[in-house]
Design an enzyme around this catalytic site. Structure first.
Site, PDB file in Angstrom:
ATOM      1  N   SER A 265     -31.127  31.772  59.454  1.00  0.00           N
ATOM      2  CA  SER A 265     -31.916  32.715  60.252  1.00  0.00           C
ATOM      3  C   SER A 265     -33.247  32.073  60.615  1.00  0.00           C
ATOM      4  O   SER A 265     -33.973  31.623  59.728  1.00  0.00           O
ATOM      5  CB  SER A 265     -32.210  33.990  59.461  1.00  0.00           C
ATOM      6  OG  SER A 265     -31.031  34.590  59.004  1.00  0.00           O
TER       7      SER A 265
ATOM      8  N   GLU B 116     -38.968  32.719  59.929  1.00  0.00           N
ATOM      9  CA  GLU B 116     -38.704  32.575  58.494  1.00  0.00           C
ATOM     10  C   GLU B 116     -38.814  31.085  58.138  1.00  0.00           C
ATOM     11  O   GLU B 116     -39.199  30.696  57.046  1.00  0.00           O
ATOM     12  CB  GLU B 116     -37.283  33.086  58.199  1.00  0.00           C
ATOM     13  CG  GLU B 116     -36.879  32.997  56.753  1.00  0.00           C
ATOM     14  CD  GLU B 116     -35.407  33.221  56.535  1.00  0.00           C
ATOM     15  OE1 GLU B 116     -34.717  32.277  56.128  1.00  0.00           O
ATOM     16  OE2 GLU B 116     -34.932  34.341  56.782  1.00  0.00           O
TER      17      GLU B 116
ATOM     18  N   ARG C  38     -38.216  37.689  51.598  1.00  0.00           N
ATOM     19  CA  ARG C  38     -38.441  36.282  51.986  1.00  0.00           C
ATOM     20  C   ARG C  38     -39.882  35.841  51.691  1.00  0.00           C
ATOM     21  O   ARG C  38     -40.473  35.068  52.439  1.00  0.00           O
ATOM     22  CB  ARG C  38     -38.136  36.072  53.476  1.00  0.00           C
ATOM     23  CG  ARG C  38     -36.697  36.297  53.883  1.00  0.00           C
ATOM     24  CD  ARG C  38     -35.734  35.316  53.219  1.00  0.00           C
ATOM     25  NE  ARG C  38     -34.409  35.365  53.821  1.00  0.00           N
ATOM     26  CZ  ARG C  38     -33.445  36.203  53.466  1.00  0.00           C
ATOM     27  NH1 ARG C  38     -33.653  37.074  52.489  1.00  0.00           N
ATOM     28  NH2 ARG C  38     -32.272  36.167  54.056  1.00  0.00           N
TER      29      ARG C  38
HETATM   30  N1  EPU Z   1     -26.595  41.507  64.968  1.00  0.00           N
HETATM   31  C1  EPU Z   1     -26.413  41.591  66.327  1.00  0.00           C
HETATM   32  N2  EPU Z   1     -26.337  40.426  67.052  1.00  0.00           N
HETATM   33  C2  EPU Z   1     -26.416  39.223  66.458  1.00  0.00           C
HETATM   34  C3  EPU Z   1     -26.614  39.142  65.062  1.00  0.00           C
HETATM   35  C4  EPU Z   1     -26.703  40.311  64.315  1.00  0.00           C
HETATM   36  O1  EPU Z   1     -26.318  42.652  66.883  1.00  0.00           O
HETATM   37  O2  EPU Z   1     -26.312  38.224  67.179  1.00  0.00           O
HETATM   38  C5  EPU Z   1     -26.626  42.754  64.168  1.00  0.00           C
HETATM   39  C6  EPU Z   1     -25.305  42.882  63.409  1.00  0.00           C
HETATM   40  O3  EPU Z   1     -24.361  43.507  64.135  1.00  0.00           O
HETATM   41  C7  EPU Z   1     -25.728  43.683  62.198  1.00  0.00           C
HETATM   42  C8  EPU Z   1     -27.161  43.304  61.985  1.00  0.00           C
HETATM   43  O4  EPU Z   1     -27.617  42.670  63.186  1.00  0.00           O
HETATM   44  O5  EPU Z   1     -25.663  45.056  62.452  1.00  0.00           O
HETATM   45  C9  EPU Z   1     -27.360  42.413  60.778  1.00  0.00           C
HETATM   46  O6  EPU Z   1     -26.684  41.181  60.974  1.00  0.00           O
HETATM   47  P1  EPU Z   1     -26.201  40.280  59.740  1.00  0.00           P
HETATM   48  O7  EPU Z   1     -25.398  41.058  58.792  1.00  0.00           O
HETATM   49  O8  EPU Z   1     -25.597  39.038  60.291  1.00  0.00           O
HETATM   50  O9  EPU Z   1     -27.523  39.926  58.938  1.00  0.00           O
HETATM   51  P2  EPU Z   1     -28.968  39.490  59.436  1.00  0.00           P
HETATM   52  O10 EPU Z   1     -29.898  40.611  59.168  1.00  0.00           O
HETATM   53  O11 EPU Z   1     -28.920  38.933  60.792  1.00  0.00           O
HETATM   54  C10 EPU Z   1     -29.684  38.636  57.057  1.00  0.00           C
HETATM   55  C11 EPU Z   1     -30.309  37.407  56.466  1.00  0.00           C
HETATM   56  C12 EPU Z   1     -29.282  36.300  56.339  1.00  0.00           C
HETATM   57  C13 EPU Z   1     -28.143  36.795  55.455  1.00  0.00           C
HETATM   58  C14 EPU Z   1     -27.540  38.060  56.106  1.00  0.00           C
HETATM   59  C15 EPU Z   1     -26.466  38.686  55.263  1.00  0.00           C
HETATM   60  C16 EPU Z   1     -32.627  37.503  57.194  1.00  0.00           C
HETATM   61  C17 EPU Z   1     -33.673  36.913  58.075  1.00  0.00           C
HETATM   62  N3  EPU Z   1     -31.407  36.971  57.308  1.00  0.00           N
HETATM   63  O12 EPU Z   1     -29.288  38.303  58.379  1.00  0.00           O
HETATM   64  O13 EPU Z   1     -29.902  35.206  55.683  1.00  0.00           O
HETATM   65  O14 EPU Z   1     -27.135  35.805  55.301  1.00  0.00           O
HETATM   66  O15 EPU Z   1     -28.586  39.052  56.260  1.00  0.00           O
HETATM   67  O16 EPU Z   1     -27.003  39.395  54.204  1.00  0.00           O
HETATM   68  O17 EPU Z   1     -32.938  38.393  56.406  1.00  0.00           O
HETATM   69  C18 EPU Z   1     -31.127  33.217  56.162  1.00  0.00           C
HETATM   70  O18 EPU Z   1     -32.106  33.781  55.652  1.00  0.00           O
HETATM   71  O19 EPU Z   1     -31.192  32.039  56.602  1.00  0.00           O
HETATM   72  C19 EPU Z   1     -29.877  33.950  56.273  1.00  0.00           C
HETATM   73  C20 EPU Z   1     -28.797  33.436  56.878  1.00  0.00           C
END
Ligand code: EPU
Length: 338
Positions: A238, A334, A164
């Site tokens: 995010s 972010e 990012r």
């Molecule tokens: N999780 C939780 N509780 C929650 C949300 C997530 O426990 O409320 C855990 C999930 O269970 C999982 C882990 O966190 O094990 C990762 O969650 P997720 O796959 O939803 O991805 P993220 O790391 O929360 C990132 C990006 C997203 C992107 C997703 C999918 C960042 C800041 N965000 O989210 O990007 O869509 O991966 O690859 O890196 C954005 O940047 O606006 C965005 C939506």
């Protein structure tokens, strides 16, 4: 080119925050932008460049000039046996570009389906999802240097992409306006299905040999199932970045919180999902006034309607403080808070 005075920015930010800009101008061509830089001396003015408005939190009226990038067009500009280079103008909607590529069976951005926002913002913060970032297909970009109005080219290395991150958020912040980005897409794509949720969705549909379109559709299904549509519920995706901590700190936390997830990175670093940390602090689905952390993805802060930017910012600060207190981890936004 018309410069409007005292315009509400509500339609121009996906949080749906109703603040005003002193001046507002929509730019449709590179030449218009150059005029703005030189004749209007943009370098000396307070300014805010927006595309889709999907990565900003506006906390007050903007006492400067808001420039909405409206440059349109995308086309294949070169191809060989294995690749095709597509140049897209900065005001094009990101997902429209992804669909353009998916429909032609050009691979590389299908995992990035349905990300809100425009082409111009994509390299700024190296957008990413489901195991792919734009740096993986990025070839070069063109930007206007605000000081001189000159068109400048940046190649991959010059953009200094990180998680990012890019040079445009760091040392070159506020110095350039991106006008076009060229991506190198594969005609015989190697698909990226390693991300668990994609694999699970394909399996549930009985797809074992997915096409580029299958992956795009799987990503659209996953995103639609847990990320709120900004047209329905104001949000900016995010809100925080996933923090990166030392392996040593991660091991200490693991002893105390055995369930804590972490992804190993080079240089003894572990990335921890901020969504998990926020959920553990009790914020998931919690509503505070007209704001809250979303019920399906705690990392997404939402505007239930009528929230001010400061209310959302205050929620973000409270969440940040509780994650700090419980885990000793600093989570940073972010989203650009303005
Ligand atoms: N999780 C939780 N509780 C929650 C949300 C997530 O426990 O409320 C855990 C999930 O269970 C999982 C882990 O966190 O094990 C990762 O969650 P997720 O796959 O939803 O991805 P993220 O790391 O929360 C990132 C990006 C997203 C992107 C997703 C999918 C960042 C800041 N965000 O989210 O990007 O869509 O991966 O690859 O890196 C954005 O940047 O606006 C965005 C939506």
């Amino acid at each position: 080119m018309v410069i409007y005075q005292n315009i509400s920015l509500k339609p121009f930010n996906t949080f749906g925050i109703d603040v005003k800009a002193d001046q507002f101008v929509e730019v449709n061509t590179v030449e218009e932008l150059q005029v703005l830089c030189t004749t209007f001396n943009l370098a000396e003015r307070k300014k805010l460049i927006i595309g889709g408005g999907s990565n900003i939190l506006l906390t007050k009226d903007f006492d400067g000039m808001v420039i909405k990038m409206n440059l349109k067009g995308m086309d294949a500009i070169k191809e060989d046996h294995n690749f095709v280079w597509v140049k897209a103008m900065s005001g094009e909607n990101w997902h429209r570009f992804v669909q353009f590529c998916v429909d032609k069976n050009w691979g590389g951005v299908e995992n990035l389906s349905l990300i809100p926002g425009c082409i111009g913002a994509s390299p700024m913060q190296n957008i990413g999802a489901y195991g792919v970032e734009i740096k993986d297909t990025f070839e070069e970009l063109f930007a206007i240097e605000i000081e001189s109005g000159k068109l400048v080219k940046f190649n991959h290395a010059e953009c200094k992409f990180g998680y990012r991150e890019s040079i445009f958020k760091q040392e070159e912040k506020n110095k350039y306006i991106i006008v076009a980005v060229t991506f190198k897409l594969a005609k015989h794509a190697k698909l990226n299905t390693q991300y668990g949720a994609i694999q699970d969705t394909l399996t549930s549909k009985g797809i074992s040999n997915p096409s580029i379109k299958d992956i795009s559709e799987a990503v659209i299904e996953i995103r639609s199932s847990k990320l709120p549509d900004p047209k329905v519920l104001g949000n900016s995706g995010s809100f925080f970045k996933n923090p990166e901590i030392s392996n040593a700190q991660f091991q200490t936390l693991k002893a105390q919180f055995p369930q804590i997830p972490g992804y190993s990175l080079p240089n003894e670093i572990t990335k921890v999902p901020a969504g998990w940390l926020i959920e553990q602090c009790g914020w998931k689905g919690k509503r505070v006034g007209n704001t809250g952390a979303h019920k399906d993805q705690a990392l997404v802060l939402v505007n239930y309607g009528g929230a001010t930017g400061n209310e959302i910012y205050q929620l973000a600060l409270d969440i940040q403080a509780s994650v700090q207190e419980k885990f000793g981890i600093t989570i940073t936004p972010e989203v650009n808070v303005i």
